[in-house]
Write an enzyme that holds these catalytic residues in place. Structure first.
Site, PDB file in Angstrom:
ATOM      1  N   SER A   2      81.226 -66.654  83.411  1.00 13.58           N
ATOM      2  CA  SER A   2      80.138 -68.382  84.752  1.00 13.58           C
ATOM      3  C   SER A   2      80.803 -69.123  82.986  1.00 13.58           C
ATOM      4  O   SER A   2      82.136 -69.205  83.511  1.00 13.58           O
ATOM      5  CB  SER A   2      79.203 -68.226  84.281  1.00 13.58           C
ATOM      6  OG  SER A   2      78.100 -69.051  84.480  1.00 13.58           O
ATOM      7  N   ASP A  48      75.474 -66.090  94.900  1.00 13.15           N
ATOM      8  CA  ASP A  48      74.832 -66.474  93.647  1.00 13.15           C
ATOM      9  C   ASP A  48      74.773 -68.411  94.017  1.00 13.15           C
ATOM     10  O   ASP A  48      75.088 -69.088  94.557  1.00 13.15           O
ATOM     11  CB  ASP A  48      76.832 -66.993  93.174  1.00 13.15           C
ATOM     12  CG  ASP A  48      77.072 -67.334  91.306  1.00 13.15           C
ATOM     13  OD1 ASP A  48      75.557 -67.867  91.277  1.00 13.15           O
ATOM     14  OD2 ASP A  48      78.063 -67.213  90.492  1.00 13.15           O
ATOM     15  N   HIS A  90      74.265 -63.904  90.687  1.00  7.83           N
ATOM     16  CA  HIS A  90      75.192 -64.993  90.088  1.00  7.83           C
ATOM     17  C   HIS A  90      75.463 -63.609  87.872  1.00  7.83           C
ATOM     18  O   HIS A  90      76.927 -63.767  87.950  1.00  7.83           O
ATOM     19  CB  HIS A  90      74.231 -66.473  88.831  1.00  7.83           C
ATOM     20  CG  HIS A  90      75.100 -67.207  87.929  1.00  7.83           C
ATOM     21  ND1 HIS A  90      76.715 -67.546  88.451  1.00  7.83           N
ATOM     22  CD2 HIS A  90      74.791 -67.042  86.678  1.00  7.83           C
ATOM     23  CE1 HIS A  90      77.149 -68.088  87.370  1.00  7.83           C
ATOM     24  NE2 HIS A  90      76.108 -68.274  86.252  1.00  7.83           N
TER      25      HIS A  90
END
Length: 251
Positions: A101, A194, A224
């Site tokens: 991320s 996601d 995610h």
């Protein structure tokens, strides 16, 4: 289990880290926003490295996990400085960065600074430039005026803050607006379910990277976090693909 140690930064910051020495380029795992080195993906990569004799570094950015400090002071530039300081302190000559991320944004910034020492990148739902595409215009105006914004947090009980300093620094470190001068092998993993980082971001990143050796793997039912057993297995296969041939060559 390798013990947690602390690296002293100029100015008094103490950065928590775990390190296992080994062969080949060092794997450095970069957690996401408000995450830390105790997460499932980081732990799995570290345990794989220990089991296969590879070098691996985990760390907590200042204000996160076991590293003291105020999260509100955190910025990409500050955390990049901490990543590079640990790499220097441990004298890691070849590095493969794996970023989850926000860590996928930091891997680009740190990777550019490492130059020829960078031997690979692995992005897991990489989120470069999320201060631009991930924040509504109204909230950007509040941040520009020096206000902190808060969002519902699907992963915990407390709302997620975005502080004005982090946002301004993020806007100054956007990567998707031009060519990214990185030439090493890059592997990008992204779930198509996601809700936080559109999987198209990984396609945009693949296009902007100068490297010709870029592969994007889309997980149709992936979320995610990509922390299911099958997702972790894919991550470890990807790590092995990049690291093990280089580790063998170094023997």
């Amino acid at each position: 289990m390798t013990e947690t140690r602390f690296h002293a930064m100029p100015g008094g910051r103490q950065i928590a880290y775990r390190f296992t020495p080994g062969q080949g380029p060092a794997l450095v795992f970069l957690p996401g926003y408000m995450s830390d080195m105790a997460g499932g993906k980081a732990t799995a990569v570290f345990e794989m490295a220990q089991a296969t004799g590879l070098s691996c570094l985990l760390l907590d950015y200042s204000g996160c996990g076991q590293s003291p400090g105020d999260f509100a002071d955190g910025t990409l530039s500050r955390w990049k400085e901490e990543i590079l300081a640990l790499i220097e302190a441990l004298e890691l000559q070849e590095v493969i960065l794996a970023g989850s991320s926000m860590g996928g944004w930091l891997m680009l910034l740190a990777g550019l600074a490492l130059g020829e020492r960078l031997k690979g990148l692995i992005g897991i739902a990489a989120a470069p430039d999320f201060t631009e595409w991930g924040i509504p215009q109204m909230d950007k105006a509040l941040l520009a005026d020096g206000e902190t914004i808060w969002e519902d947090n699907p992963y915990g009980p407390e709302p997620t803050p975005t502080h004005p300093g982090f946002w301004a620094d993020g806007q100054a470190n956007r990567q998707l607006e031009g060519e990214i001068a990185i030439d090493c092998p890059v592997r990008l993993l992204h779930g198509q379910r996601d809700p936080d980082v559109p999987w198209d971001i990984s396609l945009q990143l693949a296009e902007k990277l100068r490297s010709a050796d870029v592969q994007v793997t889309l997980i149709k039912d992936g979320d995610h976090r990509l922390s299911r057993e099958s997702d972790i297995a894919l991550l470890l296969r990807t790590v092995a693909e990049l690291v093990l041939p280089r580790a063998g060559a170094a023997d």
